[in-house]
Design a protein around this motif. Sequence first.
Motif, PDB file in Angstrom:
ATOM      1  N   MET A   1      52.294  36.080  35.108  1.00 44.99           N
ATOM      2  CA  MET A   1      50.990  36.641  35.351  1.00 44.99           C
ATOM      3  C   MET A   1      50.021  36.253  34.231  1.00 44.99           C
ATOM      4  SD  MET A   1      49.891  40.567  35.954  1.00 44.99           S
ATOM      5  CE  MET A   1      50.332  41.064  34.322  1.00 44.99           C
ATOM      6  N   ARG A   2      50.510  36.221  33.024  1.00 42.04           N
ATOM      7  CA  ARG A   2      49.646  35.869  31.892  1.00 42.04           C
ATOM      8  C   ARG A   2      49.079  34.461  32.063  1.00 42.04           C
ATOM      9  NH1 ARG A   2      49.555  37.928  26.213  1.00 42.04           N
ATOM     10  NH2 ARG A   2      50.276  39.612  27.493  1.00 42.04           N
ATOM     11  N   ARG A   3      49.916  33.534  32.531  1.00 38.01           N
ATOM     12  CA  ARG A   3      49.467  32.152  32.730  1.00 38.01           C
ATOM     13  C   ARG A   3      48.361  32.093  33.789  1.00 38.01           C
ATOM     14  NH1 ARG A   3      47.541  27.683  31.775  1.00 38.01           N
ATOM     15  NH2 ARG A   3      48.237  25.891  32.932  1.00 38.01           N
ATOM     16  N   ILE A   4      48.502  32.868  34.851  1.00 36.35           N
ATOM     17  CA  ILE A   4      47.472  32.917  35.888  1.00 36.35           C
ATOM     18  C   ILE A   4      46.164  33.413  35.287  1.00 36.35           C
ATOM     19  CG2 ILE A   4      46.768  34.014  38.053  1.00 36.35           C
ATOM     20  CD1 ILE A   4      49.778  34.124  38.779  1.00 36.35           C
ATOM     21  N   ALA A   5      46.238  34.470  34.490  1.00 30.32           N
ATOM     22  CA  ALA A   5      45.044  35.027  33.843  1.00 30.32           C
ATOM     23  C   ALA A   5      44.395  33.999  32.924  1.00 30.32           C
ATOM     24  CB  ALA A   5      45.399  36.291  33.071  1.00 30.32           C
ATOM     25  N   GLU A   6      45.212  33.239  32.197  1.00 33.86           N
ATOM     26  CA  GLU A   6      44.676  32.214  31.298  1.00 33.86           C
ATOM     27  C   GLU A   6      43.953  31.125  32.085  1.00 33.86           C
ATOM     28  OE1 GLU A   6      48.045  30.843  29.101  1.00 33.86           O
ATOM     29  OE2 GLU A   6      48.119  32.636  27.839  1.00 33.86           O
ATOM     30  N   VAL A   7      44.574  30.662  33.163  1.00 35.24           N
ATOM     31  CA  VAL A   7      43.969  29.593  33.969  1.00 35.24           C
ATOM     32  C   VAL A   7      42.649  30.059  34.571  1.00 35.24           C
ATOM     33  CG1 VAL A   7      44.242  28.198  36.053  1.00 35.24           C
ATOM     34  CG2 VAL A   7      46.163  28.462  34.486  1.00 35.24           C
ATOM     35  N   LEU A   8      42.618  31.297  35.057  1.00 35.32           N
ATOM     36  CA  LEU A   8      41.406  31.834  35.682  1.00 35.32           C
ATOM     37  C   LEU A   8      40.392  32.369  34.673  1.00 35.32           C
ATOM     38  CD1 LEU A   8      43.025  33.741  38.673  1.00 35.32           C
ATOM     39  CD2 LEU A   8      41.825  31.544  38.729  1.00 35.32           C
ATOM     40  N   GLU A   9      40.824  32.479  33.415  1.00 35.31           N
ATOM     41  CA  GLU A   9      39.975  33.006  32.337  1.00 35.31           C
ATOM     42  C   GLU A   9      39.490  34.420  32.648  1.00 35.31           C
ATOM     43  OE1 GLU A   9      36.927  30.069  31.696  1.00 35.31           O
ATOM     44  OE2 GLU A   9      38.359  28.635  30.865  1.00 35.31           O
ATOM     45  N   VAL A  10      40.447  35.257  33.044  1.00 37.04           N
ATOM     46  CA  VAL A  10      40.183  36.677  33.304  1.00 37.04           C
ATOM     47  C   VAL A  10      41.251  37.502  32.596  1.00 37.04           C
ATOM     48  CG1 VAL A  10      39.065  36.248  35.541  1.00 37.04           C
ATOM     49  CG2 VAL A  10      41.522  36.714  35.448  1.00 37.04           C
ATOM     50  N   PRO A  11      41.005  38.798  32.387  1.00 39.80           N
ATOM     51  CA  PRO A  11      42.015  39.653  31.754  1.00 39.80           C
ATOM     52  C   PRO A  11      43.266  39.820  32.629  1.00 39.80           C
ATOM     53  CG  PRO A  11      39.841  40.696  31.686  1.00 39.80           C
ATOM     54  CD  PRO A  11      39.731  39.491  32.580  1.00 39.80           C
ATOM     55  N   ASP A  12      44.421  40.007  31.985  1.00 39.45           N
ATOM     56  CA  ASP A  12      45.682  40.243  32.685  1.00 39.45           C
ATOM     57  C   ASP A  12      45.561  41.384  33.688  1.00 39.45           C
ATOM     58  OD1 ASP A  12      46.717  38.295  31.030  1.00 39.45           O
ATOM     59  OD2 ASP A  12      48.028  39.649  29.910  1.00 39.45           O
ATOM     60  N   ASP A  13      44.868  42.453  33.299  1.00 38.10           N
ATOM     61  CA  ASP A  13      44.724  43.614  34.170  1.00 38.10           C
ATOM     62  C   ASP A  13      44.029  43.266  35.485  1.00 38.10           C
ATOM     63  OD1 ASP A  13      45.976  45.172  32.289  1.00 38.10           O
ATOM     64  OD2 ASP A  13      44.128  46.076  31.526  1.00 38.10           O
ATOM     65  N   ASP A  14      43.063  42.352  35.442  1.00 31.13           N
ATOM     66  CA  ASP A  14      42.371  41.940  36.661  1.00 31.13           C
ATOM     67  C   ASP A  14      43.325  41.230  37.620  1.00 31.13           C
ATOM     68  OD1 ASP A  14      40.064  43.024  35.646  1.00 31.13           O
ATOM     69  OD2 ASP A  14      39.061  41.111  35.286  1.00 31.13           O
ATOM     70  N   VAL A  15      44.183  40.375  37.069  1.00 27.42           N
ATOM     71  CA  VAL A  15      45.165  39.662  37.896  1.00 27.42           C
ATOM     72  C   VAL A  15      46.147  40.666  38.497  1.00 27.42           C
ATOM     73  CG1 VAL A  15      47.036  37.967  37.899  1.00 27.42           C
ATOM     74  CG2 VAL A  15      44.959  37.510  36.601  1.00 27.42           C
ATOM     75  N   LEU A  16      46.614  41.590  37.698  1.00 30.44           N
ATOM     76  CA  LEU A  16      47.564  42.595  38.180  1.00 30.44           C
ATOM     77  C   LEU A  16      46.961  43.429  39.313  1.00 30.44           C
ATOM     78  CD1 LEU A  16      50.339  43.826  37.880  1.00 30.44           C
ATOM     79  CD2 LEU A  16      49.425  45.337  36.131  1.00 30.44           C
ATOM     80  N   ARG A  17      45.722  43.844  39.154  1.00 30.88           N
ATOM     81  CA  ARG A  17      45.058  44.635  40.202  1.00 30.88           C
ATOM     82  C   ARG A  17      44.839  43.820  41.473  1.00 30.88           C
ATOM     83  NH1 ARG A  17      42.196  46.855  35.893  1.00 30.88           N
ATOM     84  NH2 ARG A  17      40.489  45.392  36.147  1.00 30.88           N
ATOM     85  N   ALA A  18      44.477  42.560  41.338  1.00 33.83           N
ATOM     86  CA  ALA A  18      44.152  41.731  42.499  1.00 33.83           C
ATOM     87  C   ALA A  18      45.391  41.172  43.208  1.00 33.83           C
ATOM     88  CB  ALA A  18      43.238  40.581  42.085  1.00 33.83           C
ATOM     89  N   LEU A  19      46.396  40.746  42.437  1.00 30.54           N
ATOM     90  CA  LEU A  19      47.532  40.032  43.020  1.00 30.54           C
ATOM     91  C   LEU A  19      48.867  40.750  42.889  1.00 30.54           C
ATOM     92  CD1 LEU A  19      46.695  36.467  41.649  1.00 30.54           C
ATOM     93  CD2 LEU A  19      46.238  37.357  43.945  1.00 30.54           C
ATOM     94  N   GLY A  20      48.932  41.773  42.041  1.00 28.69           N
ATOM     95  CA  GLY A  20      50.211  42.414  41.776  1.00 28.69           C
ATOM     96  C   GLY A  20      50.988  41.625  40.734  1.00 28.69           C
ATOM     97  N   GLY A  21      52.162  42.097  40.399  1.00 31.37           N
ATOM     98  CA  GLY A  21      52.964  41.465  39.351  1.00 31.37           C
ATOM     99  C   GLY A  21      54.084  40.615  39.929  1.00 31.37           C
ATOM    100  N   GLY A  22      54.887  40.066  39.045  1.00 34.42           N
ATOM    101  CA  GLY A  22      56.063  39.309  39.446  1.00 34.42           C
ATOM    102  C   GLY A  22      55.841  37.832  39.684  1.00 34.42           C
ATOM    103  N   TRP A  23      54.667  37.309  39.354  1.00 33.88           N
ATOM    104  CA  TRP A  23      54.394  35.889  39.568  1.00 33.88           C
ATOM    105  C   TRP A  23      55.053  35.055  38.487  1.00 33.88           C
ATOM    106  CZ3 TRP A  23      52.200  34.313  43.977  1.00 33.88           C
ATOM    107  CH2 TRP A  23      51.519  35.261  44.727  1.00 33.88           C
TER     108      TRP A  23
END
Length: 65
Positions: A1-23
């Motif tokens: 999930m952290r890598r997704i947040a880095e690529v999108l340049e958004v906070p980890d929490d935003d990715v977790l809320r939008a996509l959920g965890g486990g990526w």
Amino acid sequence: MRRIAEVLEVPDDDVLRALGGGWRPVELGSTERPHSGGWFVTGEPVQVLLGIGGSTLTLARVALR
């Protein structure tokens, strides 16, 4: 999930809320469309693919051949 947040340049929490965890990152064969941010999967067994290309997210269902 952290890598997704880095690529999108958004906070980890935003990715977790939008996509959920486990990526987790995954390598796909050369026949797949290239995505500059890479591909990620979730589920056990794998159920969903997420491709990141620039500001575009592609969600795909896994299909076995």
